[in-house]
Design a protein around this motif. Sequence first.
Motif, PDB file in Angstrom:
ATOM      1  N   LEU A   1       0.827  -1.201   0.000  1.00  0.00           N
ATOM      2  CA  LEU A   1       0.000   0.000   0.000  1.00  0.00           C
ATOM      3  C   LEU A   1       0.866   1.257   0.000  1.00  0.00           C
ATOM      4  N   GLY A   2       0.636   2.131  -0.967  1.00  0.00           N
ATOM      5  CA  GLY A   2       1.306   3.417  -1.018  1.00  0.00           C
ATOM      6  C   GLY A   2       2.660   3.423  -1.698  1.00  0.00           C
TER       7      GLY A   2
ATOM      8  N   ASP B   1       2.435   5.239  -5.094  1.00  0.00           N
ATOM      9  CA  ASP B   1       2.083   6.631  -4.820  1.00  0.00           C
ATOM     10  C   ASP B   1       3.301   7.407  -4.303  1.00  0.00           C
TER      11      ASP B   1
ATOM     12  N   SER C   1      -3.433   2.079  -6.746  1.00  0.00           N
ATOM     13  CA  SER C   1      -2.859   3.320  -6.237  1.00  0.00           C
ATOM     14  C   SER C   1      -3.893   4.434  -6.250  1.00  0.00           C
ATOM     15  N   GLN C   2      -3.487   5.576  -5.714  1.00  0.00           N
ATOM     16  CA  GLN C   2      -4.355   6.760  -5.696  1.00  0.00           C
ATOM     17  C   GLN C   2      -4.018   7.727  -6.835  1.00  0.00           C
TER      18      GLN C   2
ATOM     19  N   SER D   1      -3.949   9.776 -10.356  1.00  0.00           N
ATOM     20  CA  SER D   1      -4.953  10.259 -11.294  1.00  0.00           C
ATOM     21  C   SER D   1      -4.934   9.381 -12.534  1.00  0.00           C
ATOM     22  N   GLU D   2      -5.964   9.473 -13.345  1.00  0.00           N
ATOM     23  CA  GLU D   2      -6.012   8.685 -14.575  1.00  0.00           C
ATOM     24  C   GLU D   2      -4.861   9.064 -15.499  1.00  0.00           C
TER      25      GLU D   2
ATOM     26  N   ARG E   1      -1.713   7.485 -14.031  1.00  0.00           N
ATOM     27  CA  ARG E   1      -1.765   6.035 -14.178  1.00  0.00           C
ATOM     28  C   ARG E   1      -1.440   5.627 -15.612  1.00  0.00           C
TER      29      ARG E   1
END
Length: 260
Positions: free
Chosen positions: A199-200, A203, A235-236, A238-239, A242
Amino acid sequence: MTDAIDAHAHLGSGFRPWRTDDLAADLVSTAADSGIGRTLVSTLGTRSLLAHPGPDDLRAANELTAAAVARFPDRLAGVVYLSPEHPRASLDELDRHVADGPFVGVKLWIAMRADDVRLDPLVARMCELGVPLLQHAWYKTVDGTPDESTPADVASLARRHPSLRIQMAHLGGAGKRGVADIAPHPNIVVDTSGGDPVLGEVDHAVAELGAERVVFGSDAPIRDPATALAKVLGSQLSERDRRLVLRENALRLYRRLSPA
């Protein structure tokens, strides 16, 4: 996303059995099922993984890659495996498969640390040909080898050769320390391979390096491409970011790679 590019995968028989005995076909079908359009492949040994390959080993490994690329030219792209321990043979392989062939980049593994000046003749030819280097790197507390590169070694190489485009392998093995090591060097990108999803992790790399300096890599068949994709898809980002990680950065790094 149906056109992601996996910038780090392998062929050869040194891996545990995967889907079938036809690893190239398995990579292609598994990638297609996962929404990956192209996969960049190198072979680190035809019968086993060779940390210190000789000239004949290099030739055999790269011929295996070339045969797979010839079978699946729209799905696989070749990355030539070299060893600075054998500069003449490696330069010959570089010319055979890149200057005179369809391969798109160079792979160095653990035969020699990335900060060793004996890499320089190979790097000079890579820069002449305009192809990037995929360099293995990892911070290990156990099971490392004396000649295995760390992210600090890759940073040293980038500092010495600012015109060389470098894909440092294994974000999962570099960690935050490795990201900090390479941050000052814009000619280095890091791929997302190495270990299970954390996780993370992606990011953090994007926040520290910028989305343009992170590329998707699975290290298949060591990791299933779908599992590797989870690092990016979960992940967080943006499109836009990504898509950079999953596709556009690889096209910018590997200039010989067709966008189709």
